[in-house]
Design a protein around this motif. Structure first.
Motif, PDB file in Angstrom:
ATOM      1  N   GLY A 281       0.796  -1.163  -0.056  1.00 42.98           N
ATOM      2  CA  GLY A 281      -0.005  -0.169  -0.061  1.00 42.98           C
ATOM      3  C   GLY A 281       0.916   1.138   0.044  1.00 42.98           C
ATOM      4  N   GLY A 282       0.325   2.290  -0.513  1.00 40.92           N
ATOM      5  CA  GLY A 282       0.960   3.441  -0.530  1.00 40.92           C
ATOM      6  C   GLY A 282       0.264   4.199   0.444  1.00 40.92           C
ATOM      7  N   ASN A 283      -0.074   5.625   0.210  1.00 41.24           N
ATOM      8  CA  ASN A 283      -0.765   6.509   1.098  1.00 41.24           C
ATOM      9  C   ASN A 283      -2.285   6.150   1.214  1.00 41.24           C
ATOM     10  OD1 ASN A 283       1.569   7.798   1.932  1.00 41.24           O
ATOM     11  ND2 ASN A 283       1.252   9.217   0.293  1.00 41.24           N
ATOM     12  N   ILE A 284      -2.785   5.990   2.569  1.00 45.79           N
ATOM     13  CA  ILE A 284      -4.322   5.931   2.793  1.00 45.79           C
ATOM     14  C   ILE A 284      -4.570   7.152   3.414  1.00 45.79           C
ATOM     15  CG2 ILE A 284      -6.095   4.602   3.562  1.00 45.79           C
ATOM     16  CD1 ILE A 284      -4.702   2.078   3.536  1.00 45.79           C
ATOM     17  N   ASN A 285      -5.518   8.089   2.598  1.00 45.80           N
ATOM     18  CA  ASN A 285      -5.920   9.442   2.997  1.00 45.80           C
ATOM     19  C   ASN A 285      -7.403   9.530   2.675  1.00 45.80           C
ATOM     20  OD1 ASN A 285      -6.207  12.245   3.096  1.00 45.80           O
ATOM     21  ND2 ASN A 285      -4.814  12.869   1.518  1.00 45.80           N
ATOM     22  N   THR A 286      -8.052   9.920   4.236  1.00 42.53           N
ATOM     23  CA  THR A 286      -9.344  10.394   4.017  1.00 42.53           C
ATOM     24  C   THR A 286      -9.733  11.713   4.949  1.00 42.53           C
ATOM     25  OG1 THR A 286      -9.758   9.074   6.237  1.00 42.53           O
ATOM     26  CG2 THR A 286     -10.198   7.716   4.250  1.00 42.53           C
ATOM     27  N   SER A 287      -8.576  12.492   4.657  1.00 45.94           N
ATOM     28  CA  SER A 287      -8.703  14.041   5.380  1.00 45.94           C
ATOM     29  C   SER A 287      -9.764  14.730   4.746  1.00 45.94           C
ATOM     30  CB  SER A 287      -7.264  14.220   5.246  1.00 45.94           C
ATOM     31  OG  SER A 287      -6.982  14.727   3.774  1.00 45.94           O
ATOM     32  N   ALA A 288     -10.121  15.500   5.606  1.00 49.22           N
ATOM     33  CA  ALA A 288     -11.131  16.577   5.477  1.00 49.22           C
ATOM     34  C   ALA A 288     -10.775  17.757   6.044  1.00 49.22           C
ATOM     35  CB  ALA A 288     -12.508  16.076   5.523  1.00 49.22           C
ATOM     36  N   PRO A 289     -10.140  19.013   5.769  1.00 48.85           N
ATOM     37  CA  PRO A 289      -9.815  19.973   6.646  1.00 48.85           C
ATOM     38  C   PRO A 289     -10.923  20.789   6.917  1.00 48.85           C
ATOM     39  CG  PRO A 289      -8.695  20.288   4.248  1.00 48.85           C
ATOM     40  CD  PRO A 289      -9.416  18.837   4.313  1.00 48.85           C
ATOM     41  N   ASN A 290     -12.034  20.833   6.193  1.00 44.66           N
ATOM     42  CA  ASN A 290     -13.065  21.599   6.347  1.00 44.66           C
ATOM     43  C   ASN A 290     -14.480  20.653   6.847  1.00 44.66           C
ATOM     44  OD1 ASN A 290     -12.056  24.372   5.848  1.00 44.66           O
ATOM     45  ND2 ASN A 290     -11.839  23.590   3.865  1.00 44.66           N
ATOM     46  N   GLY A 291     -14.127  19.529   6.939  1.00 45.31           N
ATOM     47  CA  GLY A 291     -15.442  18.621   7.420  1.00 45.31           C
ATOM     48  C   GLY A 291     -14.788  17.712   8.278  1.00 45.31           C
TER      49      GLY A 291
END
Length: 311
Positions: A281-291
Motif C-alpha cells: 500500500g501507498g498512502n491512505i488518505n481520508t482527510s477533510a480539513p473543512n469537514g
C-alpha cells in the motif's frame, strides 16, 4: 436494408456462405439464425435476434436496433466479433462460447448477461462500451462459472456527450474476469461496483477518463485483487466510500494510493480486507480539513498489512 421481414417462427434460419460473405439486413428474424461465411453480418430492427452456431473466417457482427440479442450456441469469428444492442441486452446462454480468435470482441449495449458456463473470449481486447445507447451505464451479469477473457478488458462508461455512467458487474459472487494484462474501468464520476468470484489481471480505474468515481467497491471470493492505479474518490464536496474485500486472497495495492479526501466536505470511508493480507500500500488518505475525516478499516486476515502512510 431493413425493408423486409424474415419470419420463420419455430425453425432455424440458415445462411451458409462458405467462403463468401453473408450480409443479412431485415426487419426481424423470428427463427434462430445459424450459418457460416467469410465475413458474417446480421442486422434486424425489431424483435429478438437469436443466433448460433455461427462460424466466420473473418469478422462476425450482430446488430439489433431496438431489441435484444441472444446467443443460443457458439459463435466463432476468425477475427473480430461485434454485438450491438443499443436499446436492449446482449445475452450468452448457458454453456455457449463466443470466440474472437484474431480481433477484438466489442459489445455496444448497456447490459451484458452471461449465463452459467457461458464465456466470451478474445485474443486481443474485450470491450463493453454503450456507444449508441441513451446512457453510459453498464450492467454485466455473470452467473455461476461464466467468464470474460481477453488480453485486455475495457469497460467504458463515459463520453458520447452523455453524463458519466455507473459500472456494475456481478453475480454477485459468481463469474470470472480474466485478463492477461489490464482491466480498465473508465467511468469518470460514476459509481463502480464489482462483485464476482475472481478477477485475474490488474485493475485500473479511470486510466483514460477525467474525474474520480463517486464510489468504488470490489468483492471477490477467490484469489488476490490487484490494482495498477490509485483508488481515488476524492471530491471538492463529500468524498465517496472505497471498499475492497478479497475473501479468498490478498488486496495488493502495488504501491498505489487509496484516497477518499475532501476539500470542502467530509472524507469518505475506506475499508480494505484481504483474507491473506493487504499488501504494497501507498498512502491512505481520508482527510477533510473543512469537514469530518472518513474512517479507515484495514483487515489483513491471516496475512500482513503493509501501507506507507495513513492520514
Amino acid at each position: 436494408g431493413g425493408a423486409g421481414t424474415l419470419d420463420l417462427a419455430g425453425t432455424s434460419v440458415t445462411a451458409n456462405g462458405g467462403g463468401n460473405n453473408v450480409n443479412i439486413d431485415v426487419d426481424s428474424i423470428s427463427g434462430n439464425l445459424t450459418g457460416t461465411g467469410d465475413n458474417f453480418s446480421a442486422t434486424v430492427n425489431n424483435g429478438t435476434l437469436n443466433a448460433g452456431p455461427v462460424t466466420s473466417n473473418q469478422a462476425s457482427s450482430f446488430t439489433n436496433s431496438t431489441g435484444n440479442i441472444n446467443f443460443t450456441a457458439n459463435i466463432t469469428a476468425g477475427s473480430s466479433l461485434t454485438a450491438q444492442a443499443p436499446q436492449g441486452a446482449v445475452s450468452v446462454n448457458s454453456g455457449v462460447a463466443l470466440n474472437a480468435n484474431g480481433g477484438d470482441a466489442t459489445f455496444n449495449t448497456n447490459t451484458l448477461n452471461v449465463a452459467d458456463g457461458g464465456s466470451v473470449s478474445t485474443t486481443t481486447n474485450l470491450l463493453v462500451d454503450p456507444t449508441g445507447t441513451t446512457s453510459n451505464n453498464i450492467n454485466i451479469n455473470l452467473a455461476g462459472t461464466a467468464n470474460l477473457n481477453g488480453n485486455a478488458i475495457q469497460f467504458v462508461a463515459n463520453g458520447g456527450g452523455l453524463p458519466d455512467g455507473n459500472i456494475n458487474i456481478g453475480g454477485p459472487g459468481t463469474g470470472t474476469i480474466n485478463s492477461a494484462t489490464f482491466i480498465d474501468y473508465n467511468l469518470g464520476t460514476g459509481n463502480l461496483g464489482v462483485d464476482v468470484n475472481q478477477i485475474i489481471g490488474c485493475n485500473r480505474i479511470n486510466p483514460a477518463a477525467a474525474g474520480n468515481p463517486n464510489s468504488i467497491s470490489f468483492t471477490t471470493q477467490t484469489g488476490d485483487i490487484n490494482f495498477c492505479t490509485d483508488l481515488n474518490t476524492s471530491q471538492t464536496g463529500n468524498a465517496g466510500p472505497i471498499t475492497v474485500n478479497a475473501n479468498g486472497g490478498a488486496v495488493d495495492l502495488m504501491n498505489n494510493n487509496v484516497i477518499a479526501s475532501s476539500t470542502n466536505g467530509d472524507g469518505g470511508n475506506v475499508n480494505l480486507s484481504g483474507s491473506t493480507g493487504v499488501s504494497n500500500g501507498g498512502n491512505i488518505n481520508t482527510s477533510a480539513p473543512n469537514g469530518n475525516a472518513g474512517s479507515i478499516s484495514l483487515n489483513g486476515g491471516t496475512g500482513d498489512i503493509t501501507v506507507l502512510d495513513i492520514n
